[in-house]
Design a protein around this motif. Structure first.
Motif, mmCIF file in Angstrom:
data_model
loop_
_atom_site.group_PDB
_atom_site.id
_atom_site.type_symbol
_atom_site.label_atom_id
_atom_site.label_comp_id
_atom_site.label_asym_id
_atom_site.label_seq_id
_atom_site.Cartn_x
_atom_site.Cartn_y
_atom_site.Cartn_z
ATOM 1 N N LYS A 110 0.827 -1.196 0.000
ATOM 2 C CA LYS A 110 0.000 0.000 0.000
ATOM 3 C C LYS A 110 0.864 1.249 0.000
ATOM 4 O O LYS A 110 2.092 1.170 0.136
ATOM 5 C CB LYS A 110 -0.938 -0.004 1.207
ATOM 6 C CG LYS A 110 -0.203 -0.067 2.537
ATOM 7 C CD LYS A 110 -1.154 -0.130 3.727
ATOM 8 C CE LYS A 110 -1.590 -1.532 4.030
ATOM 9 N NZ LYS A 110 -0.535 -2.351 4.664
ATOM 10 N N GLY A 111 0.175 2.396 -0.178
ATOM 11 C CA GLY A 111 0.891 3.666 -0.112
ATOM 12 C C GLY A 111 1.583 4.022 -1.414
ATOM 13 O O GLY A 111 1.685 3.209 -2.326
ATOM 14 N N ASP A 149 2.072 3.692 8.656
ATOM 15 C CA ASP A 149 1.386 3.898 7.383
ATOM 16 C C ASP A 149 1.841 5.193 6.715
ATOM 17 O O ASP A 149 2.147 5.197 5.519
ATOM 18 C CB ASP A 149 -0.139 3.887 7.583
ATOM 19 C CG ASP A 149 -0.714 2.470 7.564
ATOM 20 O OD1 ASP A 149 -1.816 2.256 8.111
ATOM 21 O OD2 ASP A 149 -0.053 1.579 6.999
ATOM 22 N N THR A 150 1.915 6.289 7.455
ATOM 23 C CA THR A 150 2.352 7.529 6.811
ATOM 24 C C THR A 150 3.810 7.420 6.360
ATOM 25 O O THR A 150 4.217 8.046 5.397
ATOM 26 C CB THR A 150 2.181 8.761 7.732
ATOM 27 O OG1 THR A 150 2.909 8.538 8.928
ATOM 28 C CG2 THR A 150 0.725 8.992 8.067
ATOM 29 N N ARG A 158 3.796 6.479 3.066
ATOM 30 C CA ARG A 158 2.863 7.361 2.358
ATOM 31 C C ARG A 158 1.557 6.641 2.026
ATOM 32 O O ARG A 158 1.021 6.742 0.921
ATOM 33 C CB ARG A 158 3.499 7.971 1.119
ATOM 34 C CG ARG A 158 4.710 8.824 1.464
ATOM 35 C CD ARG A 158 5.214 9.620 0.302
ATOM 36 N NE ARG A 158 6.376 10.417 0.650
ATOM 37 C CZ ARG A 158 7.095 11.101 -0.233
ATOM 38 N NH1 ARG A 158 6.767 11.076 -1.510
ATOM 39 N NH2 ARG A 158 8.138 11.813 0.162
ATOM 40 N N ALA A 159 1.069 5.893 3.041
ATOM 41 C CA ALA A 159 -0.249 5.287 2.943
ATOM 42 C C ALA A 159 -1.181 6.063 3.870
ATOM 43 O O ALA A 159 -0.753 6.552 4.917
ATOM 44 C CB ALA A 159 -0.199 3.819 3.372
ATOM 45 N N GLU A 160 -2.439 6.199 3.499
ATOM 46 C CA GLU A 160 -3.411 6.904 4.323
ATOM 47 C C GLU A 160 -3.638 6.096 5.587
ATOM 48 O O GLU A 160 -3.999 4.915 5.525
ATOM 49 C CB GLU A 160 -4.724 7.062 3.543
ATOM 50 C CG GLU A 160 -5.768 7.912 4.236
ATOM 51 C CD GLU A 160 -5.357 9.367 4.467
ATOM 52 O OE1 GLU A 160 -4.459 9.853 3.758
ATOM 53 O OE2 GLU A 160 -5.945 10.009 5.350
#
Lengths: 104, 149, 262
Positions: free
Chosen positions: C171-172, C224-225, C228-230
């Motif tokens: 993800k991300g 997650d950030t 760079r995933a929400e």
């Protein structure tokens, strides 16, 4: 929140270690938030420890001191009496706690 | 018979090229494991590329890759060291590895820095744009190409 | 001719492979499982080990005080969870767990809030508030040294699978899965930091980066950030499922809350 570590009793002349920690963000004033705006400085400026009314330890804090500042220092047990810990921030707000030391 | 082998090879390679990688920020021509042409149509600036390589706000490649002699403390080792990479890989190969390494090695932890499509759960503010711009990638290529052994 | 076929086969194998949503299967070998503590610098370990200097105890003390203080019209937590019944020593090591009545997965924070609502008639505490962090820190500290051990059978099985799915899903913007760094690249260095195996046994924890105390959900949001995933919401079912997956993965590691981490 404040945490203090100080003995309840000591012998006359004994060197005792005393520790104090206060919960405080110690925001430096140099950080920026997600929008890019500066997060305003918010720090404790002064710490004082008085034993039996006399100042035995004093410190002036600057932004380089980390959050939740932790101090450890020694004092010589000379008489039964209160050990008072007090913090003052840049706005003049104060916090303090007292511990009783019984000296034999 | 002798001609069949190389001709088959060329035919197979030609039929196999993913010439258009639909996942990227712009149309890019891929040949084998390289992207021979500059993304901006012009050569990059190696000095700017060095700054992008070490900057936390830009490429921050030192997070995972070491380059000997670089003025940056504590360089990571998750990725291979890139000291002398200019002597091992062509500019086109370096370019492709920055653009979409996950196309070459599906299990790599190297992000695809020029990819914009087909990603899941991208953080707000980063959707639609590649992690590095065409200009930044060209600058990095110029910097790394100059790292001759 | 054989050469052409061989090269052709190799070539075809490498091109236009359908992209996978998930990272490949991986794990940390049973004998290699290590707490995040093992990846800390000596000074940071010393900070965690000192029950006075460990800033997490500011929250443990707060929690203990709340635990023993009656809010208006309600009994104290210590009334039920005192020495004479349902003590909470060792309990946190077995969370998250499924609530028998509702079938929902509860982490420690959710269990505390459910207790407040159902047994004390009180409002739930806000996620990441000093009070909820304090309560969680205090209850978790009562499990210090206890090996992590969670039940993933029966009603918990679907949450475990949900957590595992999130752990392995790419993800991300960087298109990475947790498993890639924490199963396949732990021990390697990102700048000066050593990648840990990503266990949650020291949470809630004081993170030096935060200069603050925080829950595992806060840490997962940072994870997650970082790619760079929400991030998911605090208290989300997804993150609770991930907590369960992580707890099973960390099985046997001693609880360390309140931990100190980078």
């Amino acid at each position: 929140m404040i945490r203090i570590s100080a003995p309840d009793t000591a012998e006359m002349g004994e060197i005792v270690e005393v520790k104090a920690m206060i919960q405080h963000p110690m925001e430096t004033g140099y950080r920026r938030d997600a929008k890019g705006d500066v997060i305003p400085r918010n720090i404790i400026k002064q710490f004082r420890c008085a034993y039996g009314g006399n100042t035995v330890f004093e410190a002036t804090f600057f932004p380089g001191i980390a959050a939740n500042p932790f101090l450890a220092f020694c004092l010589r047990a000379t008489r039964t009496g209160p050990i008072e810990f007090s913090w003052t921030d840049q706005h003049g707000e104060t916090w303090s706690e007292t511990r009783q030391l019984t000296v034999s | 018979m002798r001609a069949v082998a190389p001709m088959s090879l060329v035919a197979l390679l030609g039929g196999c090229e993913p010439q258009h990688d639909a996942r990227l920020a712009s149309d890019v021509s891929i040949v084998g494991d390289a992207v021979p042409a500059s993304l901006t149509g012009a050569p990059g600036d190696a000095e700017r590329g060095r700054a992008i390589f070490v900057s936390r706000e830009e490429g921050h490649c030192v997070l995972c890759h070491q380059v000997e002699g670089l003025d940056a403390e504590f360089q990571g080792n998750v990725g291979p060291a890139l000291t002398g990479v200019g002597g091992r890989l062509s500019a086109g190969q370096i370019r492709y590895r920055i653009i979409d390494a996950q196309r070459i090695w599906p299990d790599t932890v190297m992000p695809a820095y020029y990819r914009t499509h087909g990603l899941r759960q991208v953080e707000h503010g980063y959707e639609g744009a590649p992690a590095l711009s065409a200009g930044q990638i060209e600058d990095l290529v110029a910097f790394l190409e100059a790292q001759a052994s | 001719m054989k050469w052409a076929l061989l090269i052709g086969a190799l070539c075809l194998a490498g091109c236009n492979k359908p992209e996978s949503t998930y990272a490949r299967n991986s794990d940390v070998k049973a004998g290699d499982i290590k707490s995040g503590y093992a990846f800390l610098q000596d000074d940071t370990k010393a900070l965690q080990d000192d029950d006075f200097a460990n800033p997490g105890f500011l929250w443990v003390d707060r929690g203990k005080r709340l635990f023993e203080t009656a809010e208006t019209g309600a009994s104290t937590c210590s009334t039920c969870h005192g020495a004479h019944g349902m003590p909470l020593k060792g309990v946190a090591a077995h969370y998250p767990k499924v609530d028998a009545k509702t079938g929902k997965l509860l982490n420690l924070e959710a269990a505390i809030n459910l207790c407040r609502e159902q047994h004390q008639g009180l409002e739930p505490l806000a996620y990441e508030s000093d009070d909820l962090l304090g309560m969680t820190a205090y209850v978790a500290s009562l499990s210090r040294g206890e090996p992590v051990s969670v039940d993933i059978t029966g009603p918990a099985a679907k949450y475990y699978e949900e957590g595992r799915d999130y752990f392995f899903r790419r993800k991300g913007q960087f298109n990475l899965a947790c498993s890639q760094c924490h199963n396949e690249h732990w021990g390697e260095k990102l700048r000066g930091d050593t990648i840990s195996q990503g266990h949650g046994n020291a949470f809630p924890a004081y993170r030096l980066e935060w200069q603050d105390f925080g829950s595992l959900h806060r840490r997962l949001r940072d994870c997650d950030t970082g790619i760079r995933a929400e991030p998911q919401d605090y208290g989300s079912e997804t993150y609770m499922a991930v907590e369960l997956y992580l707890a099973k993965r960390a099985e046997g590691l001693a609880m360390e809350s309140p931990g100190v981490r980078r």
